[in-house]
Design a protein around this motif. Sequence first.
Motif, PDB file in Angstrom:
ATOM      1  N   ALA A  11       0.695  -1.253  -0.047  1.00 40.24           N
ATOM      2  CA  ALA A  11      -0.121  -0.049  -0.078  1.00 40.24           C
ATOM      3  C   ALA A  11       0.831   1.155  -0.005  1.00 40.24           C
ATOM      4  CB  ALA A  11      -0.866   0.026   1.221  1.00 40.24           C
ATOM      5  N   ARG A 198      -3.053  -1.364   9.567  1.00 36.70           N
ATOM      6  CA  ARG A 198      -3.719   0.179   8.939  1.00 36.70           C
ATOM      7  C   ARG A 198      -3.770   0.999  10.103  1.00 36.70           C
ATOM      8  NH1 ARG A 198      -9.034  -2.043   5.734  1.00 36.70           N
ATOM      9  NH2 ARG A 198      -7.800  -3.357   4.032  1.00 36.70           N
ATOM     10  N   ASN A 199      -3.846   0.656  11.279  1.00 37.36           N
ATOM     11  CA  ASN A 199      -3.819   1.482  12.656  1.00 37.36           C
ATOM     12  C   ASN A 199      -2.546   2.253  12.658  1.00 37.36           C
ATOM     13  OD1 ASN A 199      -2.313  -0.836  13.395  1.00 37.36           O
ATOM     14  ND2 ASN A 199      -3.190  -0.755  15.380  1.00 37.36           N
ATOM     15  N   LEU A 201      -0.709   2.685   9.508  1.00 28.57           N
ATOM     16  CA  LEU A 201      -0.506   3.252   8.260  1.00 28.57           C
ATOM     17  C   LEU A 201      -1.448   4.705   8.058  1.00 28.57           C
ATOM     18  CD1 LEU A 201       1.008   2.868   5.751  1.00 28.57           C
ATOM     19  CD2 LEU A 201      -0.697   1.330   4.963  1.00 28.57           C
ATOM     20  N   TYR A 202      -2.617   4.434   8.645  1.00 21.90           N
ATOM     21  CA  TYR A 202      -3.386   5.685   8.243  1.00 21.90           C
ATOM     22  C   TYR A 202      -2.917   6.830   9.078  1.00 21.90           C
ATOM     23  CZ  TYR A 202      -7.302   2.880   6.575  1.00 21.90           C
ATOM     24  OH  TYR A 202      -8.260   1.988   5.715  1.00 21.90           O
ATOM     25  N   HIS A 266      -6.767   6.864   2.421  1.00 24.21           N
ATOM     26  CA  HIS A 266      -7.131   5.611   3.054  1.00 24.21           C
ATOM     27  C   HIS A 266      -8.071   4.606   2.376  1.00 24.21           C
ATOM     28  CE1 HIS A 266      -7.347   8.112   7.083  1.00 24.21           C
ATOM     29  NE2 HIS A 266      -6.133   7.931   6.707  1.00 24.21           N
ATOM     30  N   ILE A 269      -5.549   2.734  -0.088  1.00 24.61           N
ATOM     31  CA  ILE A 269      -4.979   1.655   0.751  1.00 24.61           C
ATOM     32  C   ILE A 269      -5.651   0.572   0.990  1.00 24.61           C
ATOM     33  CG2 ILE A 269      -4.087   1.194   3.235  1.00 24.61           C
ATOM     34  CD1 ILE A 269      -3.085   4.114   3.224  1.00 24.61           C
ATOM     35  N   ARG A 270      -6.878   0.672   1.216  1.00 26.92           N
ATOM     36  CA  ARG A 270      -7.872  -0.469   1.183  1.00 26.92           C
ATOM     37  C   ARG A 270      -7.981  -1.097  -0.012  1.00 26.92           C
ATOM     38  NH1 ARG A 270     -10.732   3.090   4.494  1.00 26.92           N
ATOM     39  NH2 ARG A 270     -12.469   3.613   2.667  1.00 26.92           N
ATOM     40  N   ASP A 273      -4.459  -3.061  -0.683  1.00 30.24           N
ATOM     41  CA  ASP A 273      -4.354  -4.262   0.129  1.00 30.24           C
ATOM     42  C   ASP A 273      -5.474  -5.334  -0.378  1.00 30.24           C
ATOM     43  OD1 ASP A 273      -3.353  -5.309   2.792  1.00 30.24           O
ATOM     44  OD2 ASP A 273      -5.616  -5.288   3.334  1.00 30.24           O
TER      45      ASP A 273
END
Length: 313
Positions: A11, A198-199, A201-202, A266, A269-270, A273
């Motif tokens: 990502a 993600r916690n 990366l965001y 965001h 990124i999803r 992923d």
Amino acid sequence: MLRRLVAIVGATGAGKSAIALDLAQRLGGEIVNADSRQVYRGMDVGTAKPSVEDRRRVRHHLYDVADPNDGYNLALYQQQARETLEAIWAHGAFAWLVGGTGQYVWGLLEAWQVPDVEPDEELRARLAAFAALEGHDALHRRLAEVDPDTADRIDGRNVRRVIRALEVFEKSGRTMSEWQKKKDPDFEFLLFGVDVPRNVLYPRVDKRVEAMFEGGLIEEVQGLLAAGVPADCPAMSSIGYGETVRYLEGQETLDEAKERTKIATHRLIRAQDQWFRRDDRRITWVRDADGIDLQANIFTGACTNAIRGEGRP
């Protein structure tokens, strides 16, 4: 001649470029871009392109190879990437393929056929009008009816890609998934994914968005517009650029532009992923360069075959 490639995917904001630079400096080799926005000249801040200094340390390829006015596509990328790889292998080095654009990575590693379909602006306009009237979900359902495999891979909100897939089917009679049949490439490769929760990366990308706006993104967009790059061209739809255009046009405040950029990042990124997780069987997931170092060193024969520090990109 060794024909070997190490691909590092994942990502946006996961640290792929920094990891590749670290490994290339230690093990040798040359970096090849697989990011669909970093190909554009003049789009540096908003795409987090490697710095000039980084590109002096290790030879980089396929950055700044397209004008934002002209656009860029998978067919052109595949052609240029193959030419670049052949040149790298010809002088005894190996390549680090680095980026988060799944189509570019898989198109190269799986030797996809590129749809031989010229753009049909009238058809595109009709499909865009349909999406505007009925909604992007309705357009996505039309694609799912004729090409469910491709529809499954494309986010319905990405109207441009949905339109292209429908255009390919309408003009060629073959679905995009038929065109993109997988083949074995004529080179060897290792495939790594950079795995950042993600916690983590965001917040990281949120800070990067703030830094981009503070570090010249607005001025970069103003320069592109002043140079004649249309505000509605595909390159300017890149995350951060469209939001900045709306800010400059007075359609939203600076804080709104930043927040929209963070939300869009965001979402990207999803999507990235989801794309790469489909290939967990082939991808070795790592957290940092140490997870790649030993395998890459053995695979590439870096100690005897790499050519270090020869020239600039």
